[in-house]
Design a protein around this motif. Structure first.
Motif, PDB file in Angstrom:
ATOM      1  N   ASP A 117       0.833  -1.205   0.000  1.00 49.07           N
ATOM      2  CA  ASP A 117       0.000   0.000   0.000  1.00 49.07           C
ATOM      3  C   ASP A 117       0.868   1.256   0.000  1.00 49.07           C
ATOM      4  N   SER A 118       1.941   1.226   0.810  1.00 52.97           N
ATOM      5  CA  SER A 118       2.819   2.392   0.886  1.00 52.97           C
ATOM      6  C   SER A 118       3.530   2.630  -0.442  1.00 52.97           C
TER       7      SER A 118
ATOM      8  N   GLU B 282       2.496   1.692  -3.400  1.00 52.28           N
ATOM      9  CA  GLU B 282       1.522   2.151  -4.388  1.00 52.28           C
ATOM     10  C   GLU B 282       1.244   3.633  -4.208  1.00 52.28           C
ATOM     11  N   ASN B 283       1.076   4.032  -2.944  1.00 52.56           N
ATOM     12  CA  ASN B 283       0.854   5.445  -2.675  1.00 52.56           C
ATOM     13  C   ASN B 283       2.079   6.271  -3.062  1.00 52.56           C
ATOM     14  N   HIS B 284       3.276   5.721  -2.760  1.00 54.21           N
ATOM     15  CA  HIS B 284       4.514   6.422  -3.118  1.00 54.21           C
ATOM     16  C   HIS B 284       4.639   6.533  -4.638  1.00 54.21           C
ATOM     17  N   ARG B 285       4.271   5.449  -5.333  1.00 57.24           N
ATOM     18  CA  ARG B 285       4.349   5.472  -6.800  1.00 57.24           C
ATOM     19  C   ARG B 285       3.419   6.538  -7.366  1.00 57.24           C
ATOM     20  N   GLU B 286       2.219   6.627  -6.799  1.00 56.23           N
ATOM     21  CA  GLU B 286       1.272   7.628  -7.278  1.00 56.23           C
ATOM     22  C   GLU B 286       1.776   9.042  -6.973  1.00 56.23           C
ATOM     23  N   ARG B 287       2.397   9.208  -5.805  1.00 55.56           N
ATOM     24  CA  ARG B 287       2.937  10.529  -5.472  1.00 55.56           C
ATOM     25  C   ARG B 287       4.082  10.904  -6.417  1.00 55.56           C
TER      26      ARG B 287
ATOM     27  N   TYR C 227      -2.697  15.364  -4.687  1.00 56.68           N
ATOM     28  CA  TYR C 227      -1.784  15.620  -3.560  1.00 56.68           C
ATOM     29  C   TYR C 227      -1.523  17.114  -3.372  1.00 56.68           C
TER      30      TYR C 227
END
Length: 308
Positions: free
Chosen positions: A163-164, A166-171, A244
């Motif tokens: 999850d982290s 994926e969130n980092h990739r999106e950021r 973001y």
């Protein structure tokens, strides 16, 4: 009263003479009783012999089955040891993945709890009290329960790291990390500067990149176009929301390619360099806003992209 007697006639085979034997009732009863006792003893002896034979066969079968169970338990114990080594390798990999995902490593105390777990209360009827095989089976069960707890702990950790990441990739995908067009930086971001046309001091909330008329302007990151059209002083503008709290703005465009509401990807052409609005020549005025406040776009642009 005289005792009652029985006469037994014995007829030999062939032409021999028959013989008559008188037997008293008392003797006949005694002989009959003795024969019955002998027959009963014979039956009991036969049953005992058969029962012992069956018990011996059953005992041999149980010993053979126990030997196979002991062999199977030994094999399972070996496979559990291999599985334990595999989980150790995965746990080491998990620590590295957590670091990549900007997560703290699993606390050793938590990890130890996942390995050991609570000690079950003593049970007098436990299989551990049922001989050697019972103890070995109990050990295998305890080892297997520990592996299941460790596997569940790692599964939860991998899920959190996934999850982290994926969130980092999106950021990362939302970061405006490339310069929208190739050119020369002619005016930097500043809190206050003299406007080249109006000749008054005012904030310069972006950077100016001089480029040829009609040079393509690319989206610096993925996002959704939220505004296109004319804006006083800026000429033709296009604004992209990257999520973001990040938005980018492109001004003085000669032509706008993207449409309002369109989802664009990094490096996709969204407009072309122009000199619309208050501009002294063809260039791109480029702004980055974080949570509504302008910031220096060069904080996000990769250094080797800017041609100064």
């Amino acid at each position: 009263m005289s005792e009652r007697k029985w006469t037994l006639v014995v007829v030999p085979p062939g032409s021999g003479a028959s013989r008559a034997v008188e037997v008293s009732a008392r003797v006949l009863k005694a002989v009959t009783g003795l024969a019955g006792v002998i027959g009963l003893i014979a039956l009991l002896l036969g049953y005992g012999t058969m029962s012992r034979s069956v018990d011996l066969q059953r005992s041999a079968a149980l010993e053979k089955e126990n030997a196979r169970l002991a062999e199977e338990l030994g094999r399972l114990h070996g496979e559990i040891s291999l599985l334990s080594d595999t989980i150790k390798t995965i746990a080491a990999r998990d620590q590295k993945i957590r670091l990549l995902a900007n997560l703290e490593p699993i606390d050793p105390a938590v990890h130890q709890a996942g390995i050991g777990g609570p000690t079950p209360p003593a049970d007098p009827n436990s299989i551990a009290n049922m001989g050697v095989l019972g103890r070995r089976a109990s050990e295998v069960r305890v080892d297997l329960a520990a592996l299941i707890r460790r596997a569940n702990l790692l599964a939860a950790s991998f899920g959190e790291a996934g999850d982290s990441l994926e969130n980092h990739r999106e950021r990362v995908a939302a970061m405006p990390s490339i310069l929208p067009t190739t050119g020369w930086l002619t005016s930097a971001f500043s809190q206050m500067r003299e406007h080249p046309i109006l000749h008054i001091a005012r904030p310069h909330e972006g950077i100016d990149v001089q480029a040829p008329m009609g040079a393509p302007i690319a989206a610096p990151a993925g996002g959704r176009v939220i505004k296109t059209g004319w804006e006083s002083g800026y000429g033709n503008v296009i604004v992209i929301d990257h999520g973001y709290g990040l938005q980018t703005k492109f001004a003085h465009c000669s032509k706008i390619e993207a449409q309002t509401g369109q989802v664009v990807k990094r490096s996709q052409v969204i407009a072309y360099v122009g000199n619309t609005g208050l501009a002294t020549g063809p260039h791109l005025h480029y702004e980055v806003h974080v949570n509504g406040k302008p910031v220096d776009p060069l904080r996000y642009v990769l250094p080797d992209v800017v041609v100064d």
